[in-house]
Design a protein around this motif. Structure first.
Motif, PDB file in Angstrom:
ATOM      1  N   TYR A 106       0.765  -1.282  -0.026  1.00 50.13           N
ATOM      2  CA  TYR A 106       0.021  -0.121   0.063  1.00 50.13           C
ATOM      3  C   TYR A 106       0.677   1.337  -0.067  1.00 50.13           C
ATOM      4  N   GLU A 166     -10.043  -5.825   5.057  1.00 51.03           N
ATOM      5  CA  GLU A 166      -8.841  -6.442   5.567  1.00 51.03           C
ATOM      6  C   GLU A 166      -8.877  -8.093   5.725  1.00 51.03           C
ATOM      7  N   ASP A 226      -6.119 -10.571   4.637  1.00 51.41           N
ATOM      8  CA  ASP A 226      -5.459 -11.448   5.513  1.00 51.41           C
ATOM      9  C   ASP A 226      -5.759 -12.918   5.164  1.00 51.41           C
ATOM     10  N   TRP A 251       7.294  -7.758   4.631  1.00 54.34           N
ATOM     11  CA  TRP A 251       7.581  -7.262   5.774  1.00 54.34           C
ATOM     12  C   TRP A 251       9.014  -6.263   5.382  1.00 54.34           C
ATOM     13  N   ARG A 278      -0.127 -10.550   8.414  1.00 53.39           N
ATOM     14  CA  ARG A 278       0.199  -9.616   7.407  1.00 53.39           C
ATOM     15  C   ARG A 278       0.440  -8.222   7.827  1.00 53.39           C
ATOM     16  N   PRO A 279       1.453  -7.622   7.059  1.00 57.99           N
ATOM     17  CA  PRO A 279       1.893  -6.229   7.304  1.00 57.99           C
ATOM     18  C   PRO A 279       0.685  -5.249   7.138  1.00 57.99           C
ATOM     19  N   PRO A 280       0.631  -4.217   8.051  1.00 59.81           N
ATOM     20  CA  PRO A 280      -0.534  -3.280   7.683  1.00 59.81           C
ATOM     21  C   PRO A 280      -0.493  -2.571   6.408  1.00 59.81           C
ATOM     22  N   HIS A 281       0.764  -2.433   6.014  1.00 61.73           N
ATOM     23  CA  HIS A 281       0.880  -1.739   4.683  1.00 61.73           C
ATOM     24  C   HIS A 281       0.983  -2.455   3.427  1.00 61.73           C
ATOM     25  N   GLY A 333      -1.742  -5.307   1.189  1.00 62.97           N
ATOM     26  CA  GLY A 333      -3.151  -6.031   0.973  1.00 62.97           C
ATOM     27  C   GLY A 333      -3.454  -5.866  -0.496  1.00 62.97           C
TER      28      GLY A 333
END
Length: 207
Positions: free
Chosen positions: A71, A111, A115, A130, A162-165, A167
């Protein structure tokens, strides 16, 4: 997707186009295309500068065409500024070559969907998500390898979240064109198009 079904999701012509695409994708896989899900993704920034790159289609259904990325990448920044994009598939081993061109609006997937897909990826790819600061300047390869090693150590013996950045996105089409190659460039072009009132139409185009 978790949002309510759009009106055009159940339009017979739209369903016909999606089914046609799925059939061609299956044929491309059976024909031995090296990367049948590879697609050119074209995006545009807020100033109108266009970029294109190859990404992989991960799913297609009535909601649209799904793909995943960082993202914080250049493509994600462009989609944030201009949430319209175009896709192009090219299968050389089908007939006299086949292209499918898709255009439409793009939005992030829920999300939970991201995920679920992330959990299905190989562990090395999970660690890589990551480690990579996608599209940012990399001083040298050693710096990336060090970030990978650090992430690998951090999640040693544990599941990788999963990294928040990172998706997924879904492109909801308003145009789907099937291009069938022919001798002497007398190609067949079949366009499905959604009008402003949500109705789909189908017409042929000159090659």
């Amino acid at each position: 997707m978790t949002e309510s079904t759009r009106p055009y999701d159940v339009d017979p012509l739209y369903q016909q186009a999606i089914a046609g695409f799925a059939g061609l994708l299956a044929q491309a896989e059976q024909a031995g295309e090296p990367e049948p899900t590879a697609m050119t993704l074209a995006t545009c920034d807020g100033d109108g500068r266009v970029s294109a790159r190859i990404v992989l289609l991960k799913a297609v259904d009535a909601a649209g065409f799904r793909f995943f990325t960082n993202y914080e990448s250049a493509k994600a920044q462009q989609l944030a500024a201009h949430p319209q994009a175009a896709l192009c598939f090219h299968w050389k081993r089908l007939r006299e070559q086949v292209q499918v061109r898709v255009e439409g609006r793009v939005q992030r997937l829920p999300e939970a969907d991201s995920d679920a897909y992330f959990a299905s990826r190989p562990r090395g790819s999970q660690i890589g998500a990551w480690a990579s600061r996608q599209s940012q300047t990399l001083p040298d390869r050693a710096a990336f390898e060090a970030r990978y090693a650090e992430a690998e150590a951090r999640y040693s013996g544990a599941e990788v979240p999963r990294p928040p950045h990172w998706g997924g996105y879904v492109l909801a089409p308003d145009r789907i064109e099937f291009w069938f190659g022919a001798e002497y460039r007398l190609h067949d072009r079949d366009l499905y198009e959604r009008s402003g009132d949500g109705q789909w139409s189908r017409r042929n185009l000159y090659p």
